[in-house]
Design a protein around this motif. Structure first.
Motif, short mmCIF file in Angstrom:
data_model
loop_
_atom_site.label_atom_id
_atom_site.label_comp_id
_atom_site.label_asym_id
_atom_site.label_seq_id
_atom_site.Cartn_x
_atom_site.Cartn_y
_atom_site.Cartn_z
N LEU A 142 0.84 -1.19 0.00
CA LEU A 142 0.00 0.00 0.00
C LEU A 142 0.88 1.25 0.00
O LEU A 142 0.47 2.33 -0.44
CB LEU A 142 -0.91 -0.02 1.23
CG LEU A 142 -2.27 0.64 1.08
CD1 LEU A 142 -3.13 -0.04 0.03
CD2 LEU A 142 -3.00 0.65 2.41
N CYS A 143 2.10 1.07 0.50
CA CYS A 143 3.10 2.17 0.49
C CYS A 143 3.33 2.74 -0.91
O CYS A 143 3.79 3.87 -1.03
CB CYS A 143 4.46 1.64 0.95
SG CYS A 143 4.73 1.74 2.68
N SER A 144 3.08 1.92 -1.95
CA SER A 144 3.31 2.38 -3.33
C SER A 144 2.54 3.66 -3.62
O SER A 144 2.91 4.41 -4.53
CB SER A 144 2.83 1.35 -4.35
OG SER A 144 3.07 0.06 -3.95
N PHE A 145 1.45 3.89 -2.87
CA PHE A 145 0.54 4.99 -3.22
C PHE A 145 0.75 6.25 -2.38
O PHE A 145 0.09 7.25 -2.61
CB PHE A 145 -0.91 4.54 -3.06
CG PHE A 145 -1.25 3.33 -3.88
CD1 PHE A 145 -1.48 3.44 -5.24
CD2 PHE A 145 -1.30 2.08 -3.30
CE1 PHE A 145 -1.77 2.32 -6.01
CE2 PHE A 145 -1.58 0.95 -4.05
CZ PHE A 145 -1.82 1.08 -5.41
N PHE A 146 1.62 6.16 -1.37
CA PHE A 146 1.75 7.29 -0.44
C PHE A 146 3.20 7.74 -0.33
O PHE A 146 4.11 6.94 -0.48
CB PHE A 146 1.26 6.88 0.95
CG PHE A 146 -0.19 6.49 0.99
CD1 PHE A 146 -1.18 7.44 1.19
CD2 PHE A 146 -0.57 5.17 0.82
CE1 PHE A 146 -2.52 7.08 1.22
CE2 PHE A 146 -1.91 4.79 0.85
CZ PHE A 146 -2.89 5.77 1.05
N GLY A 185 -1.71 -3.80 2.89
CA GLY A 185 -1.35 -2.90 4.00
C GLY A 185 -0.63 -3.75 5.04
O GLY A 185 -0.04 -4.79 4.69
N SER A 186 -0.71 -3.36 6.30
CA SER A 186 -0.02 -4.12 7.35
C SER A 186 -0.49 -5.56 7.43
O SER A 186 -1.69 -5.83 7.38
CB SER A 186 -0.30 -3.47 8.71
OG SER A 186 0.43 -2.29 8.82
N MET A 209 -4.01 -7.24 8.61
CA MET A 209 -4.59 -8.52 8.18
C MET A 209 -3.59 -9.65 8.43
O MET A 209 -2.38 -9.42 8.45
CB MET A 209 -4.93 -8.47 6.68
CG MET A 209 -6.01 -7.47 6.35
SD MET A 209 -6.32 -7.36 4.58
CE MET A 209 -7.34 -8.82 4.33
N ASN A 210 -4.10 -10.84 8.60
CA ASN A 210 -3.22 -12.00 8.71
C ASN A 210 -2.83 -12.45 7.31
O ASN A 210 -3.67 -12.44 6.39
CB ASN A 210 -3.91 -13.13 9.46
CG ASN A 210 -3.99 -12.83 10.94
OD1 ASN A 210 -3.10 -12.17 11.49
ND2 ASN A 210 -5.06 -13.26 11.58
N ASN A 235 -8.17 -1.02 3.76
CA ASN A 235 -7.12 -0.55 2.85
C ASN A 235 -7.72 0.10 1.60
O ASN A 235 -7.26 1.14 1.13
CB ASN A 235 -6.20 -1.71 2.45
CG ASN A 235 -5.39 -2.21 3.63
OD1 ASN A 235 -5.03 -1.43 4.51
ND2 ASN A 235 -5.11 -3.50 3.66
N LYS A 236 -8.77 -0.54 1.07
CA LYS A 236 -9.44 0.01 -0.13
C LYS A 236 -10.02 1.40 0.19
O LYS A 236 -9.89 2.34 -0.60
CB LYS A 236 -10.58 -0.91 -0.59
CG LYS A 236 -10.09 -2.15 -1.28
CD LYS A 236 -11.28 -2.87 -1.94
CE LYS A 236 -10.85 -4.20 -2.52
NZ LYS A 236 -11.13 -5.35 -1.68
N PHE A 237 -10.63 1.49 1.38
CA PHE A 237 -11.25 2.76 1.79
C PHE A 237 -10.20 3.87 1.85
O PHE A 237 -10.42 4.98 1.37
CB PHE A 237 -11.94 2.57 3.15
CG PHE A 237 -12.39 3.85 3.78
CD1 PHE A 237 -13.48 4.54 3.26
CD2 PHE A 237 -11.73 4.37 4.88
CE1 PHE A 237 -13.89 5.73 3.83
CE2 PHE A 237 -12.14 5.57 5.45
CZ PHE A 237 -13.23 6.25 4.92
N PHE A 238 -9.04 3.56 2.43
CA PHE A 238 -8.01 4.60 2.56
C PHE A 238 -7.42 5.00 1.21
O PHE A 238 -7.04 6.15 1.02
CB PHE A 238 -6.94 4.19 3.56
CG PHE A 238 -7.39 4.43 4.97
CD1 PHE A 238 -7.56 5.72 5.46
CD2 PHE A 238 -7.73 3.38 5.79
CE1 PHE A 238 -8.02 5.95 6.74
CE2 PHE A 238 -8.20 3.60 7.08
CZ PHE A 238 -8.34 4.89 7.55
#
Ligand SMILES: NC(=O)c1ccc[n+]([C@@H]2O[C@H](COP(=O)([O-])OP(=O)(O)OC[C@H]3O[C@@H](n4cnc5c(N)ncnc54)[C@H](OP(=O)(O)O)[C@@H]3O)[C@@H](O)[C@H]2O)c1
Length: 295
Positions: A142-146, A185-186, A209-210, A235-238
């Motif tokens: 998810l870091c790719s986007f921020f 994400g995490s 998430m596991n 994650n989708k929401f963020f």
């Protein structure tokens, strides 16, 4: 002569790679598992062979070394293993100010996250072509986007993975080779990350998430030929929220984030992965800052 197909997974001895291996075995795929030398890979191979009745081959390689990537490819060819799914999962994370990291650490991170993914994809491309329909799954973040303080190099390597995957997908789509990128994400992937995740704020914990939950989403998405796989509704929401927030507000978020991160005690700083950012920030914080923690 009929040759069996194999799914090759890098960084398979633990964490997300391990979960992906078990998920693929559950779908009756034969596996080639790659990680650094150590017993875990063999324990996992035994466990999978006993419980899932698929063939599991193990290669101990340091993928930060170009020659070991090439050796992996050569040994796979010499032993006539046929790969139709390549999963580039091995990756090295961190959370620290750029000035706090050593040159050799960044070198290792770039080599594993960027160079090994590129090399292995290039090396195995003809084999994948010959075994089409074939699949490549690259593990981004998810870091790719921020733009995240203390994750400058890691985030940039994951942006590379994102753009590389999307571009390659366009090149290979007519050859029946399907490229997907997953951006988790995490995840609770290893002991230190799990402990840190437990200490994070409730909202950050909602996003965690596991890996066993993410792995089926990853393989479903890959086989359904999805371009980008984002696991988890939080994650989708963020991600949606990130698109809606104006640039001026993002600048304020980044500045706030730097102020908060500078107040973080060093004991929270050394470890791996996305999980660390949520841990290291005080609980009573404005919503925009929380958004930035979750990736
Ligand atoms: N955990 C998260 O929150 C999170 C979130 C988003 C994306 N990701 C991405 O998911 C992927 C897996 O992360 P993870 O948290 O599962 O990591 P992890 O628990 O640290 O596992 C990393 C795996 O990569 C292997 N590895 C490390 N260095 C290697 C090298 N030089 N050569 C070959 N293999 C090597 C490790 O092997 P050994 O066991 O032998 O050391 C291990 O199997 C990474 O690409 C990461 O960036 C993770």
């Amino acid at each position: 002569m009929y040759l069996k197909n194999y799914c090759l997974i890098t960084g398979a001895s633990e964490g997300f790679g391990r979960a992906l291996a078990i998920e693929c075995a559950g779908r009756k795929m034969n596996l080639i598992l790659v990680a650094l030398p150590g017993p875990e890979l063999f324990y996992l191979a035994n466990f999978i062979e006993r419980n899932y009745k698929v063939e599991v081959i193990v290669f101990e390689k340091d993928l930060t070394k170009e020659e070991e990537c090439t050796m992996l490819y050569k040994e796979v060819c010499e032993r006539n293993y046929n790969i139709n799914i390549l999963i580039n999962n091995a990756g090295l994370g961190n959370t620290q100010l750029f000035s706090e990291g050593s040159i050799s650490f960044y070198e290792q991170q770039l080599k594993l996250n960027v160079v090994a993914t590129t090399l292995l994809t290039r090396l195995f491309l003809d084999m994948l072509r010959n075994n089409a329909p074939a699949y490549i799954l690259n593990v981004g973040s998810l870091c790719s986007f921020f733009y995240l303080a203390k994750k400058q190099v890691y985030g940039a390597t994951k942006s590379f993975i994102y753009f590389f995957s999307k571009s390659l997908r366009r090149e290979l789509q007519n050859e029946n080779i399907h490229v997907s990128v997953i951006c988790p994400g995490s995840m609770n992937t290893n002991t230190s990350v799990i402990l840190l995740n437990k200490k994070s704020s409730w909202l950050s914990q909602l996003a965690v998430m596991n890996p066993e939950k993410v792995a089926p989403i990853a393989i479903d998405g890959l086989l359904k030929r999805k371009e980008v796989i984002i696991p988890g509704s939080v994650n989708k929401f963020f991600l949606v929220l990130n698109k809606l927030i104006p640039a001026s507000l993002k600048k304020i978020i980044t500045n706030n984030q730097m102020k908060l991160l500078n107040a973080v005690p060093p004991r929270f700083q050394p470890a791996m992965t996305e999980a660390l950012l949520p841990v290291s920030i005080p609980v009573n914080k404005p919503l925009p800052v929380i958004i930035n923690q979750i990736c």
